[in-house]
Every structure is written in C-alpha cells, then in structure tokens.
Scaffold this motif. Structure first.
Motif, PDB file in Angstrom:
ATOM      1  N   PRO A 254       0.817  -1.226   0.000  1.00 34.56           N
ATOM      2  CA  PRO A 254       0.000   0.000   0.000  1.00 34.56           C
ATOM      3  C   PRO A 254       0.845   1.268   0.000  1.00 34.56           C
ATOM      4  O   PRO A 254       0.396   2.308  -0.495  1.00 34.56           O
ATOM      5  CB  PRO A 254      -0.810  -0.129   1.293  1.00 34.56           C
ATOM      6  CG  PRO A 254      -0.878  -1.595   1.557  1.00 34.56           C
ATOM      7  CD  PRO A 254       0.442  -2.138   1.101  1.00 34.56           C
ATOM      8  N   ARG A 255       2.059   1.198   0.528  1.00 28.48           N
ATOM      9  CA  ARG A 255       2.901   2.397   0.608  1.00 28.48           C
ATOM     10  C   ARG A 255       3.342   2.897  -0.757  1.00 28.48           C
ATOM     11  O   ARG A 255       3.614   4.093  -0.926  1.00 28.48           O
ATOM     12  CB  ARG A 255       4.128   2.105   1.480  1.00 28.48           C
ATOM     13  CG  ARG A 255       3.855   2.071   2.965  1.00 28.48           C
ATOM     14  CD  ARG A 255       5.128   1.881   3.771  1.00 28.48           C
ATOM     15  NE  ARG A 255       5.695   0.560   3.566  1.00 28.48           N
ATOM     16  CZ  ARG A 255       5.328  -0.519   4.251  1.00 28.48           C
ATOM     17  NH1 ARG A 255       4.383  -0.426   5.183  1.00 28.48           N
ATOM     18  NH2 ARG A 255       5.885  -1.695   4.015  1.00 28.48           N
ATOM     19  N   THR A 272      -4.899  -4.280 -10.400  1.00 22.75           N
ATOM     20  CA  THR A 272      -6.049  -4.626  -9.563  1.00 22.75           C
ATOM     21  C   THR A 272      -5.806  -4.144  -8.136  1.00 22.75           C
ATOM     22  O   THR A 272      -4.816  -4.532  -7.498  1.00 22.75           O
ATOM     23  CB  THR A 272      -6.293  -6.146  -9.548  1.00 22.75           C
ATOM     24  OG1 THR A 272      -6.415  -6.623 -10.894  1.00 22.75           O
ATOM     25  CG2 THR A 272      -7.548  -6.480  -8.759  1.00 22.75           C
ATOM     26  N   ASP A 273      -6.693  -3.286  -7.646  1.00 22.02           N
ATOM     27  CA  ASP A 273      -6.601  -2.811  -6.258  1.00 22.02           C
ATOM     28  C   ASP A 273      -7.100  -3.904  -5.318  1.00 22.02           C
ATOM     29  O   ASP A 273      -8.213  -4.431  -5.497  1.00 22.02           O
ATOM     30  CB  ASP A 273      -7.429  -1.540  -6.072  1.00 22.02           C
ATOM     31  CG  ASP A 273      -6.839  -0.355  -6.806  1.00 22.02           C
ATOM     32  OD1 ASP A 273      -5.617  -0.153  -6.704  1.00 22.02           O
ATOM     33  OD2 ASP A 273      -7.606   0.352  -7.503  1.00 22.02           O
ATOM     34  N   GLY A 277      -5.269  -2.374   0.325  1.00 22.51           N
ATOM     35  CA  GLY A 277      -4.620  -1.183  -0.236  1.00 22.51           C
ATOM     36  C   GLY A 277      -3.428  -1.498  -1.115  1.00 22.51           C
ATOM     37  O   GLY A 277      -2.863  -0.588  -1.743  1.00 22.51           O
ATOM     38  N   SER A 278      -3.045  -2.755  -1.167  1.00 21.00           N
ATOM     39  CA  SER A 278      -1.931  -3.132  -2.026  1.00 21.00           C
ATOM     40  C   SER A 278      -2.415  -3.230  -3.482  1.00 21.00           C
ATOM     41  O   SER A 278      -3.616  -3.137  -3.764  1.00 21.00           O
ATOM     42  CB  SER A 278      -1.307  -4.442  -1.563  1.00 21.00           C
ATOM     43  OG  SER A 278      -2.263  -5.473  -1.565  1.00 21.00           O
ATOM     44  N   LEU A 279      -1.481  -3.451  -4.397  1.00 21.97           N
ATOM     45  CA  LEU A 279      -1.791  -3.451  -5.829  1.00 21.97           C
ATOM     46  C   LEU A 279      -1.268  -4.720  -6.477  1.00 21.97           C
ATOM     47  O   LEU A 279      -0.088  -5.073  -6.323  1.00 21.97           O
ATOM     48  CB  LEU A 279      -1.147  -2.227  -6.500  1.00 21.97           C
ATOM     49  CG  LEU A 279      -1.338  -2.092  -8.014  1.00 21.97           C
ATOM     50  CD1 LEU A 279      -2.789  -1.735  -8.335  1.00 21.97           C
ATOM     51  CD2 LEU A 279      -0.395  -1.027  -8.576  1.00 21.97           C
TER      52      LEU A 279
END
Length: 330
Positions: A254-255, A272-273, A277-279
């Motif tokens: 997420p950062r 894709t979210d 919050g990660s990708l």
C-alpha cells in the motif's frame, strides 16, 4: 516581333506554374477544367503536361475520367522541397531552353525560388539544432570527449536517408562500420536508442545512441515498407527484446501502490486494487532483465507472486547481494 515571342514564352511559363497550382489545390482535376481555368485548349494542356513530365514534375494521370494529381508529397508552396524536388526544379531552365521557352525574366524568378528553398532548408536545420540543443545528453564514463549525433540522426530519419556509422558494440567490445536505415529514435531510461535496418546484418537492429562514434548521412534513400514499431516492441518492457512470453504477477505494498500507478510504461499492465490497499500488477513480457531491475528499485515493497521460478530467482539474487555485505571489511 521579339516582344510578341517573349510574351508567348512568358504566357506559357505562367500557364505551367498555374497548372501545377491547380493540380495541387484540386487533385483529380480534369484536362477540360485545366484548359478552361488557363484559358487555352485541352490539346495545349496535354503538351504542357509533357513538358512538366520532362522536367520531372511528379504529376500523374489517374486514368480515364479521373484527372491529374501529384505523386507523393510534392507541393509548390509552402516550398518544403525535398532534395529530389529541388534538383528537379534546378534543371528546369536548361530543359526549357531546349524547347526555346526561356523568357529573360525567368532567371531572376528562378533565383528567387531557389534562394527561398535554400532559406527554408537552413531554417529547418536551425530549428532542428535548437531542439537538439535543448535535449541534454549524458556522456558514458569511459568517453573523454562528448559526442552528440542526435541532430544528424533526426535529420536522416526525417529525410529517410541511409547513414554510415562507426559503432561500438559493448557486449563484444568491438567497433564496426555499417550502413543503417534509421527508422525511429526511442527514449528509454535517460538514453536514446535508434531502431533501424542494418545493412550489415540484413535485419532490424537497435542501437544505443551514445555508442555511435561517427555518423555521416549518405545520398542513398530508403523506405520503411511495412515495418511496424508497435508490433516490433510488443511485450517489450523497455528496449531489450526477447523471444519468451513471461506472465508476471507482482504485489506492491500500500505504501507504493499509488506511485506504481503513475509510472509511465511502454506496455499496458493489468492493475487490480486489493482490499488491504496493495496493488496486483500483471504483465506479460518477452524479456526479464529490465523488468527485474525496475522491480528491485521498489525493494521490499514489491513481491513477485508468479512465476514461481522468478520468485526463486529473485530470492537467490537477494541472497547473493546480501552476501556481499556480509563479508568482513578488507
């Protein structure tokens, strides 16, 4: 009597220029309309077309009932003459002399047109130099003298002229002289690359601009034929191409997720979210090296999920890297 003959010659020259202007402004114009607009007969128009053809003015008849138009991108104004068109115009007085059609005022008009064409060419070169001077390129550490062939290569690309180049191949540490048809200039990772047809290899090749040691534009011209840059670079992460098809899945924390989304890329990944919050980043590539280097820039914020072989490969690479720092200081 001389005044009448001179007037007839001047009228024909004016009519020839008017025919060129009419064909340019109305591609497909018929001989009948040309005759009406020039206030003459169709038979005279046909004779005038023969003179223009003899002077290498690229007008073609499209066939019965279809009229006349220019071949290619020929234009009377703005000048924008190619080297071939400029040469064709340059021999016009000598051709007209052979058919006794040169009025005294032709030479002053001819000189003005040639001067304007050369002025345009000079202005284009000055503009090109100004643009390339804005683009500041670095110098490889091993080079003592900075060389910049950007302007020369752009000029060759625009005029579709072959270049003769002395080029250093870093992987084999050899320098060769080769003829190249320059197709496209590609910016990648703070560098420029030239994609073109190498006459030595008889194939499309990619050249790093900073490895050119000498570049000269030849009189020889070329056509790109059916070369498609998008197809050539399909599934290429940056510039290095391969024959594989590697389906990567990478998870970004997420950062850094929002920063990954704004990266400017030359491929189209699937993003894709995830709920935390990660990708999830999915992309298929034909080569791995440049992509893995990019991933390492994100450090522990990027995790390869698939393929498993690359997950193991990254783990081994990081272990070797850690080993370097685990050594005792000398």
């Amino acid at each position: 009597m001389y005044g009448q003959v001179r007037g007839m010659k001047t009228d024909r020259l004016i009519r020839l220029i008017r025919i060129i202007t009419l064909v340019q402004s109305k591609p497909g114009i018929m001989a009948k309309e040309l005759a009406e607009r020039c206030e003459t007969t169709e038979r005279t128009i046909y004779r005038d077309m023969e003179i223009l053809s003899f002077a290498n003015i690229p007008i073609t008849n499209l066939g019965h009932g279809k009229g006349y138009q220019f071949v290619g991108n020929f234009a009377l104004y703005p000048m924008d003459l190619t080297e071939e068109e400029l040469m064709a115009f340059a021999v016009l007085p000598s051709l007209l002399e052979q058919v006794d059609l040169v009025p005294p005022d032709l030479y002053s008009a001819y000189e003005k047109v040639m001067a304007a064409a050369r002025k345009e060419k000079l202005l284009r070169q000055e503009l090109l130099d100004s643009v390339t001077n804005v683009i500041q390129m670095g110098t490889p550490a091993y080079k003592d003298v900075k060389t910049n062939f950007l302007s020369t290569i752009i000029q060759a690309i625009l005029s579709q002229q072959t270049i003769e180049a002395r080029y250093h191949t870093q992987s084999r540490n050899v320098t060769t002289v080769r003829a190249i048809d320059p197709y496209y200039l590609i910016p990648r990772e703070h560098r420029f690359y030239l994609i073109g047809y190498c006459h030595q290899k008889k194939a499309i090749r990619t050249f790093r601009l900073s490895r050119f040691l000498e570049v000269n534009i030849l009189d020889q011209t070329f056509e790109k034929d059916d070369f498609n840059l998008k197809a050539y670079l399909k599934d290429t992460w940056s510039i290095e191409r391969g024959e594989k098809r590697i389906a990567f899945k990478v998870k970004f924390s997420p950062r850094v997720a929002r920063y990954v989304k704004e990266e400017e890329m030359f491929v189209k990944p699937k993003l894709t979210d995830l709920e935390d919050g990660s990708l999830l980043f999915e992309v298929t590539l034909n080569h791995d090296r440049e992509f893995l280097q990019w991933l390492m820039g994100y450090g522990a914020e990027a995790e390869i999920l698939e393929p498993q072989s690359y997950r193991r490969k990254m783990k081994e690479l990081l272990q070797r890297w850690l080993g370097v720092y685990d050594r005792d200081k000398v």
